[in-house]
Design an enzyme around this catalytic site. Structure first.
Site, PDB file in Angstrom:
ATOM      1  N   SER A 170       1.710   5.339  -2.787  1.00  0.00           N
ATOM      2  CA  SER A 170       1.951   4.286  -2.953  1.00  0.00           C
ATOM      3  C   SER A 170       2.886   4.197  -4.472  1.00  0.00           C
ATOM      4  O   SER A 170       3.743   3.593  -4.615  1.00  0.00           O
ATOM      5  CB  SER A 170       0.802   3.395  -3.245  1.00  0.00           C
ATOM      6  OG  SER A 170       0.686   2.294  -4.152  1.00  0.00           O
ATOM      7  N   ARG A 193      -5.346  -2.235   1.755  1.00  0.00           N
ATOM      8  CA  ARG A 193      -6.244  -1.276   0.956  1.00  0.00           C
ATOM      9  C   ARG A 193      -7.409  -1.839   0.121  1.00  0.00           C
ATOM     10  O   ARG A 193      -8.285  -1.783   0.110  1.00  0.00           O
ATOM     11  CB  ARG A 193      -5.499  -0.290   0.266  1.00  0.00           C
ATOM     12  CG  ARG A 193      -4.752   0.699   1.241  1.00  0.00           C
ATOM     13  CD  ARG A 193      -3.645   1.457   0.510  1.00  0.00           C
ATOM     14  NE  ARG A 193      -4.317   2.143  -0.535  1.00  0.00           N
ATOM     15  CZ  ARG A 193      -3.563   2.502  -1.799  1.00  0.00           C
ATOM     16  NH1 ARG A 193      -2.247   2.332  -1.996  1.00  0.00           N
ATOM     17  NH2 ARG A 193      -4.227   3.330  -2.613  1.00  0.00           N
ATOM     18  N   ASP A 226       4.796  -0.843   0.896  1.00  0.00           N
ATOM     19  CA  ASP A 226       3.498  -0.523  -0.232  1.00  0.00           C
ATOM     20  C   ASP A 226       3.062  -2.030  -0.231  1.00  0.00           C
ATOM     21  O   ASP A 226       1.627  -2.007  -0.572  1.00  0.00           O
ATOM     22  CB  ASP A 226       4.069   0.063  -1.212  1.00  0.00           C
ATOM     23  CG  ASP A 226       3.134   0.129  -2.450  1.00  0.00           C
ATOM     24  OD1 ASP A 226       2.127   0.830  -2.135  1.00  0.00           O
ATOM     25  OD2 ASP A 226       3.042  -0.458  -3.306  1.00  0.00           O
ATOM     26  N   LYS A 280       7.222   3.857  -4.534  1.00  0.00           N
ATOM     27  CA  LYS A 280       8.026   2.859  -5.668  1.00  0.00           C
ATOM     28  C   LYS A 280       8.953   3.788  -6.649  1.00  0.00           C
ATOM     29  O   LYS A 280       9.900   3.171  -6.840  1.00  0.00           O
ATOM     30  CB  LYS A 280       6.920   2.046  -6.417  1.00  0.00           C
ATOM     31  CG  LYS A 280       6.442   0.963  -5.593  1.00  0.00           C
ATOM     32  CD  LYS A 280       5.270   0.493  -6.316  1.00  0.00           C
ATOM     33  CE  LYS A 280       3.962   1.040  -6.484  1.00  0.00           C
ATOM     34  NZ  LYS A 280       2.567   0.443  -6.368  1.00  0.00           N
ATOM     35  N   HIS A 337       6.048   5.981 -15.418  1.00  0.00           N
ATOM     36  CA  HIS A 337       5.027   5.319 -14.743  1.00  0.00           C
ATOM     37  C   HIS A 337       3.743   5.502 -15.220  1.00  0.00           C
ATOM     38  O   HIS A 337       3.404   6.671 -15.685  1.00  0.00           O
ATOM     39  CB  HIS A 337       4.958   5.726 -13.279  1.00  0.00           C
ATOM     40  CG  HIS A 337       3.954   4.792 -12.452  1.00  0.00           C
ATOM     41  ND1 HIS A 337       4.342   3.480 -11.923  1.00  0.00           N
ATOM     42  CD2 HIS A 337       2.770   5.180 -12.085  1.00  0.00           C
ATOM     43  CE1 HIS A 337       3.322   3.223 -11.356  1.00  0.00           C
ATOM     44  NE2 HIS A 337       2.497   4.136 -11.426  1.00  0.00           N
TER      45      HIS A 337
HETATM   46  N1  URA Z   1      -1.120   1.935  -8.437  1.00  0.00           N
HETATM   47  C1  URA Z   1      -0.444   1.912  -7.169  1.00  0.00           C
HETATM   48  O1  URA Z   1       0.862   1.457  -7.507  1.00  0.00           O
HETATM   49  N2  URA Z   1      -0.666   2.144  -6.117  1.00  0.00           N
HETATM   50  C2  URA Z   1      -1.914   2.596  -6.035  1.00  0.00           C
HETATM   51  O2  URA Z   1      -2.389   2.907  -4.945  1.00  0.00           O
HETATM   52  C3  URA Z   1      -2.952   2.803  -6.906  1.00  0.00           C
HETATM   53  C4  URA Z   1      -2.519   2.514  -8.158  1.00  0.00           C
END
Ligand code: URA
Length: 435
Positions: free
Chosen positions: A185, A170, A163, A189, A84
Site C-alpha cells: 500500500s 482492508r 490501493d 503510492k 513518507h
Molecule cells: N498507510 C498506508 O498508506 N497504507 C497502509 O496499509 C497502512 C498505512
C-alpha cells in the site's frame, strides 16, 4: 492464460505462492470491478494469515503502482526526493525537510495527504497559510520543482486506484495490519509518485501504527527491500512516537513551530528527527555520507538558507509569506484554556493517540470526511514525558473556536498523561536506520 479467483484464494489459503500473472489478474480485476469484494476479502484474509514471499510483494506493489496514473520525474534524474511518514501526532517534519533538501540540491516533488483519524496531514497544515494552493496542474507542479526544487501538493489525479479500493476493503475486513499489505500500500503510492530517492519515517510507539520497535523494524526492512526491488533508493528511519513530536498539534500551530525551527530554534525532538530525515535524503541524492549530509543540513538551517527556500516555495504556490516572516499574523483561536495537573510527580507516559484525538475534538482534524478544519485549533504541549510537574502546573494549552469542545478535549488530555513518582527512563528518539 485464464485465471479464477477461487483458485487464487485456495492456493493462498493453503500456503502456496501466487504467480506474477495471478497477482496481476487480481489487481486488474479488482480495480476494474470484475472481481467482487467478497472474493477480494477472502484473498486478503488468506494473505493476512499466510503472508507473501518477497517476489509476491514486489509484484503486488508494482501492479498496484501501475493501476492508475504515475508521475514521471525522470527529467530530474537521480535528484528527485520524497519522504513518507507512517503517521504520527504533531508530525510536521515535511514542512522542515522539504525546503532543507531543496536548499541542498534535491528536487522534492511531494504529494501529501490530509489528516486521517488522530493523525494530521501536511495538506491541511499548509492550507492554514492564506492563499496556499494545494492543487497545481501537473505542468505547474513539475515546473516549480524544476525552478525552485520543491513543490508540495495534495494527491491529484487517479494515483493508485487499486490501493484506494483495497485499503477501504482492508479497513472493514480486519486485514490492515499485515506487513505485505501495508508495504504494498505505502510503496505503491511512493513508486507511482515517481521519486528516485525515498526516506520512510516509520513511527514507533503509542501514537503510531506500529506499537513496538520490533514490529516497526520488520515493516521498515520489508518496505526498504521492496522499494529497492522496484529500482528505487530507499532508507527508513525508525522514530519515536510515544509522545507527540514537538510541542504543537494542530494546523497553523504546527506551521508556526516548523517556521520557528527554520528560523533557528535548533534543539528538541522535532529538530533532531527532521535533521536525520533530511540528512538521509541529502545523502542519497548527492551520494555523500550521512554524516557529511547531516553537517550540511544543520548548516542550511543555521544559515537561514532553508527558511529562504521555504518562503520561495510557499510564495510560488500562492501562499502569503508575510505569515512566515511574522507568525503572529496567523489568526488566534477564540478560546484558550490551560489544562492543569491534578497531581505532582513526573510525567511517566503521554498517550500520543489520545492527544491526537483531543486535537480532533477541538477542530484540528475531521471526525468525518465532510467536516471542515479549524486551522487555529489544537494543543500546545507544555510538559512532556520525563518532566517534573506540581499540582496546578499547566500540562498543555487547548485552543479552539468552539468552546463546547473544551471539556471533552480536557478530559481526553488528562487521561492521556500518566504521572508517577520517579522519572521514567527515556526511550530513544531514533531507534535505528534501515538501508
Ligand atoms: N498507510 C498506508 O498508506 N497504507 C497502509 O496499509 C497502512 C498505512
Amino acid at each position: 492464460m485464464s485465471y479464477r479467483m477461487y483458485d487464487l484464494i485456495r492456493k493462498k489459503r493453503d500456503g502456496g505462492e501466487l504467480t506474477d500473472g495471478e497477482i496481476e489478474y487480481f489487481i486488474d480485476g479488482f480495480t476494474n470491478g470484475s472481481i467482487p469484494d467478497y472474493q477480494a476479502s477472502a484473498l486478503l484474509m488468506a494473505i493476512f494469515y499466510r503472508g507473501m514471499t518477497e517476489r509476491e510483494t514486489v509484484t503486488l506493489t508494482g501492479c498496484m503502482a501501475r493501476s492508475g496514473d504515475t508521475v514521471d520525474l525522470s527529467r530530474f534524474g537521480e535528484l528527485s526526493a520524497d519522504k513518507h511518514s507512517t503517521g504520527g501526532v504533531g508530525d510536521k517534519t515535511t514542512l522542515i525537510v522539504a525546503p532543507v533538501v531543496a536548499a541542498l540540491g534535491g528536487k522534492m516533488a511531494k504529494m501529501s495527504g490530509r489528516g486521517l483519524g488522530h493523525t494530521g496531514g501536511t495538506v491541511d497544515k499548509l492550507e492554514s497559510i492564506p492563499g496556499y494552493k494545494t492543487d497545481l496542474s501537473p505542468a505547474d507542479f513539475l515546473g516549480q520543482v524544476e525552478k525552485i526544487g520543491v513543490a508540495v501538493i495534495g494527491q491529484s489525479g487517479n494515483l493508485t486506484p487499486a490501493d484506494k479500493k483495497l485499503y477501504a476493503l482492508r479497513d472493514v475486513t480486519a486485514t490492515v495490519d499485515s506487513i505485505p499489505l501495508i508495504t504494498s500500500s505505502i510503496m505503491s503510492k511512493k513508486l507511482a509518485a515517481g521519486s528516485h530517492n525515498i526516506v520512510l519515517d516509520v513511527k514507533v510507539g503509542s501514537g503510531a501504527f506500529m506499537k513496538t520497535p520490533e514490529a516497526a523494524e520488520e515493516l521498515a526492512r520489508e518496505m526498504v527491500k521492496i522499494g529497492k526491488g522496484c529500482g528505487r533508493r530507499v532508507r527508513a528511519v525508525l522514530s519515536n512516537m510515544d509522545v507527540p513530536l514537538g510541542a504543537a498539534v494542530g494546523n497553523s500551530l504546527e506551521v508556526i513551530e516548523a517556521v520557528n525551527i527554520l528560523k533557528g530554534a535548533d534543539s528538541g525532538d522535532l529538530y533532531e528527527v527532521s535533521v536525520i530525515l533530511a540528512s538521509q535524503l541529502v545523502s542519497m541524492v548527492r551520494g555523500i555520507a550521512a554524516s557529511e549530509a547531516e553537517r550540511e543540513v544543520r548548516g542550511a538551517i543555521r544559515s537561514g538558507a532553508a527558511f529562504e527556500k521555504m518562503k520561495e516555495w510557499i510564495a510560488s504556490q500562492g501562499g502569503d509569506v508575510r505569515y512566515l516572516d511574522d507568525v503572529s499574523l496567523f489568526p488566534a483561536a477564540a478560546h484558550v484554556k490551560d489544562v492543569l495537573s491534578p497531581s505532582a510527580g513526573f510525567i511517566v507516559s503521554t498517550d500520543a493517540e489520545k492527544i491526537g484525538k483531543a486535537s480532533v475534538k477541538l477542530g484540528a482534524g475531521r471526525a468525518s470526511k465532510e467536516d471542515t478544519i479549524d486551522h487555529a485549533a489544537g494543543i500546545l504541549i507544555r510538559k512532556k514525558t520525563g518532566d517534573r510537574i506540581e499540582v496546578g502546573d499547566a500540562i498543555c494549552t487547548l485552543l479552539t473556536n468552539d468552546a463546547s469542545a473544551l471539556p471533552g478535549a480536557e478530559e481526553e488530555v488528562l487521561s492521556a498523561v500518566g504521572v508517577g513518582e520517579a522519572a521514567p527512563e527515556a526511550g530513544p528518539l531514533i531507534y535505528g536506520i534501515v538501508s
